[in-house]
Design a protein around this motif. Structure first.
Motif, PDB file in Angstrom:
ATOM      1  N   ARG A 120       6.534  -2.452   5.808  1.00 13.64           N
ATOM      2  CA  ARG A 120       5.602  -1.788   6.725  1.00 13.64           C
ATOM      3  C   ARG A 120       6.294  -0.659   7.474  1.00 13.64           C
ATOM      4  NH1 ARG A 120       2.900  -7.329   9.163  1.00 13.64           N
ATOM      5  NH2 ARG A 120       1.252  -7.560   7.585  1.00 13.64           N
ATOM      6  N   ALA A 121       7.491  -0.938   7.956  1.00 16.56           N
ATOM      7  CA  ALA A 121       8.234   0.077   8.703  1.00 16.56           C
ATOM      8  C   ALA A 121       8.574   1.285   7.829  1.00 16.56           C
ATOM      9  CB  ALA A 121       9.516  -0.531   9.277  1.00 16.56           C
ATOM     10  N   ALA A 122       8.688   1.055   6.538  1.00 25.26           N
ATOM     11  CA  ALA A 122       9.007   2.140   5.607  1.00 25.26           C
ATOM     12  C   ALA A 122       7.763   2.923   5.192  1.00 25.26           C
ATOM     13  CB  ALA A 122       9.698   1.575   4.371  1.00 25.26           C
ATOM     14  N   GLY A 123       6.607   2.564   5.719  1.00 28.50           N
ATOM     15  CA  GLY A 123       5.388   3.286   5.398  1.00 28.50           C
ATOM     16  C   GLY A 123       4.728   2.851   4.109  1.00 28.50           C
ATOM     17  N   LEU A 124       5.084   1.690   3.615  1.00 28.59           N
ATOM     18  CA  LEU A 124       4.477   1.189   2.393  1.00 28.59           C
ATOM     19  C   LEU A 124       3.229   0.375   2.705  1.00 28.59           C
ATOM     20  CD1 LEU A 124       7.789  -0.003   0.722  1.00 28.59           C
ATOM     21  CD2 LEU A 124       6.482   2.050   0.121  1.00 28.59           C
ATOM     22  N   GLN A 125       2.353   0.263   1.743  1.00 29.50           N
ATOM     23  CA  GLN A 125       1.152  -0.540   1.897  1.00 29.50           C
ATOM     24  C   GLN A 125       1.413  -1.927   1.319  1.00 29.50           C
ATOM     25  OE1 GLN A 125      -1.926   1.805   0.084  1.00 29.50           O
ATOM     26  NE2 GLN A 125      -2.232   3.025   1.931  1.00 29.50           N
ATOM     27  N   ILE A 126       0.854  -2.933   1.977  1.00 31.62           N
ATOM     28  CA  ILE A 126       1.090  -4.324   1.598  1.00 31.62           C
ATOM     29  C   ILE A 126      -0.213  -4.952   1.130  1.00 31.62           C
ATOM     30  CG2 ILE A 126       1.965  -6.568   2.345  1.00 31.62           C
ATOM     31  CD1 ILE A 126       4.045  -4.334   2.451  1.00 31.62           C
ATOM     32  N   ASP A 127      -0.176  -5.599  -0.026  1.00 33.28           N
ATOM     33  CA  ASP A 127      -1.324  -6.357  -0.525  1.00 33.28           C
ATOM     34  C   ASP A 127      -0.939  -7.831  -0.602  1.00 33.28           C
ATOM     35  OD1 ASP A 127      -2.884  -4.112  -0.879  1.00 33.28           O
ATOM     36  OD2 ASP A 127      -2.321  -3.847  -2.977  1.00 33.28           O
TER      37      ASP A 127
END
Length: 518
Positions: free
Chosen positions: A269-276
């Motif tokens: 999340r901190a790296a700007g990625l989306q989580i599913d």
């Protein structure tokens, strides 16, 4: 997704309640770009999705030895049916099906004009040969699922009838997984063993290049029956060898989508990625072989079930992502038995008493075999120690796990994960059946075999079907040694340029997935 209509007479039944257990978490943040270059053999300038996952144990669904293989195999093979998000059987290669009144045969209708990726016709004759190969080939690991198939009769190029020795209403769901993946007879008749590295299917992609243990390059199959819903020109499955580096790999462009360890969710999340977080049928478990002392004593295996603190294991090893569970189906599944929820509370004192009753007042010493010494195995070791079960962690190569635990049956205790199956009866057979891969002791109570028969011969829309499933679960949980721990979702981190992944409890698909420019 498949747009064909369901045959009105098709006997289907909801297997999962609406999957609101876990929802997709989407963070609209910035990150490194998705891949816009093609993999070897793909159309120039096309989009390639790099998936950090695991390579299959084999590319042949008949000899596949891991439940997780179905996710990658679904990229290169099509199955006769598919499961929707609720776990219902829906059209795949077949547009519909209808049972005979006595339940001893089921007639399927194929889509017209189907072909394998090499252009060979995928007709009823090809389906017949593929299914009978799965039933009859000596090294088949799906043979037990097809044992009830007496024959597959070709009615016309697009029609075939599965003739059964006895009524079996599980067939449409069963044929949604590896058991129903149709392999090109042209390939296995020429070189059956060659299919293990050269898949011959009709799925959305075809294998272009394979580097064992590293990666597989695939290209879009224009003849796939639902090709209009495949928006990627190429696909690369990359083995994740170091889970701790997944976030860095996503940032660098090594992956576009990757399986994420739960402890890395916040970093992603901190790296700007989306989580599913995608609901799945996966349940973590301790495999126990009750043919090996001291687990040949039911009191010892019962002691194990009280010795583990499932909530603590979930919180520490899976960072709270999932749900405590003492049975093989997750909450929401039709087979989940709510009466079992508090059956084995953490009670090390009771575990010690059970050991004493079994003749071990000073506890026992046993090996704990694992391919991953850190995390869950270490925590299980500490918990069992409190109950008087002293374990020595025995480290093996992950690739040896299936062979040692499920083939040679010489491992007494091992942490594992059960990834579920398309058919509920198939799932129960895997973990509790006399030939089940996850029943290394090969002990199945007669009462459970009788319940299997009731499940098999009960139409899915019968009011008693769910009850029969849950009763079978209760027998298995109480009388067989498997120590169920907690249910987990599939966790993915993805580049923001990649559209949300489809949900589905049994198989991770990529239908409709796109890579877009910012």
């Amino acid at each position: 997704m498949c747009s064909s209509e369901r045959t009105p007479a098709m006997p289907v039944r909801r297997l999962l309640s609406p999957l609101a257990l876990l929802t997709s978490v989407v963070l609209a943040l910035t990150a490194c770009g998705g891949t816009q270059s093609a993999a070897p053999g793909s159309p120039t300038g096309g989009t390639t999705l790099k998936w950090g996952w695991t390579l299959p144990t084999t590319w042949d669904p008949v000899t596949s030895s891991a439940g997780n293989d179905v996710n990658v195999l679904s990229l290169v093979y099509s199955a006769i049916t598919r499961l929707d998000d609720k776990g219902e059987a829906t059209p795949g290669l077949a547009t519909g099906w209808k049972y005979a009144e006595d339940g001893k045969s089921v007639a399927f209708t194929l889509r017209p004009g189907l072909t394998f990726s090499d252009g060979s016709p995928l007709d009823a004759t090809a389906v017949r040969k593929s299914l009978l190969r799965g039933r009859d080939q000596k090294d088949s690991l799906i043979a037990s699922q097809l044992r009830n198939v007496e024959d597959v009769e070709v009615v016309s190029p697009t029609e075939f009838e599965v003739v059964l020795e006895q009524a079996d209403y599980q067939i449409p769901a069963l044929l949604a997984g590896k058991t129903g993946m149709v392999v090109n007879p042209k390939a296995f008749e020429a070189d059956a063993k060659g299919v293990s590295t050269k898949p011959a299917g009709s799925g959305p992609f075809t294998l272009n290049r394979l580097v064992p243990g590293s990666h597989a390059n695939l290209v879009r199959n224009p003849s796939y029956y639902d090709a209009a819903n495949i928006h990627l020109d190429a696909f690369e499955v990359k083995a994740v060898t170091e889970p701790a580096t997944v976030v860095a790999g996503l940032q660098s462009g090594q992956y576009d989508v990757a399986q994420l360890p739960p402890e890395q969710i916040e970093a992603a999340r901190a790296a700007g990625l989306q989580i599913d977080l995608i609901p799945s049928l996966t349940v973590r478990v301790l495999d126990v072989n009750n043919k090996i002392a001291p687990f040949d004593d039911p009191k010892v295996t019962e002691a194990l079930k009280y010795a583990v603190d499932r909530k603590a294991l979930l919180e520490t090893s899976n960072f709270g992502v999932g749900e405590v569970n003492v049975q093989p189906f997750p909450k929401g599944h039709l087979g989940y038995n709510p009466e079992l929820e508090n059956l084995y509370p953490h009670d090390p004192a009771k575990a010690r008493r059970l050991l004493a009753e079994a003749g071990h007042p000073n506890g026992i010493d046993v090996p704990l075999t694992t391919g991953a010494p850190q995390g869950l195995p270490e925590q299980v070791q500490e918990q069992l120690k409190e109950a008087g079960i002293r374990t020595t962690i025995k480290l093996i190569a992950p690739a040896q796990h299936t062979q040692l635990v499920y083939v040679q049956h010489n491992v007494a205790l091992a942490p594992d994960g059960f990834v579920g199956r398309e058919s509920p009866l198939q799932a129960l057979s895997v973990v509790y059946g006399p030939e089940g891969l996850m029943n290394p002791g090969r002990n199945t109570p007669e009462a459970l075999l009788e319940k299997f028969e009731e499940i098999r011969t009960t139409p899915l829309d019968d009011p008693g079907y769910a009850g029969a499933l849950q009763e079978a679960v209760a027998i298995g949980v109480k009388e067989l040694p498997n120590v169920w721990l907690f249910s987990t979702p599939r966790i993915f981190a993805r580049n923001p340029k990649v559209s949300p992944l489809p949900t589905g409890p049994a198989v991770q698909r990529f239908d409709g997935v796109r890579i877009t420019n910012p």
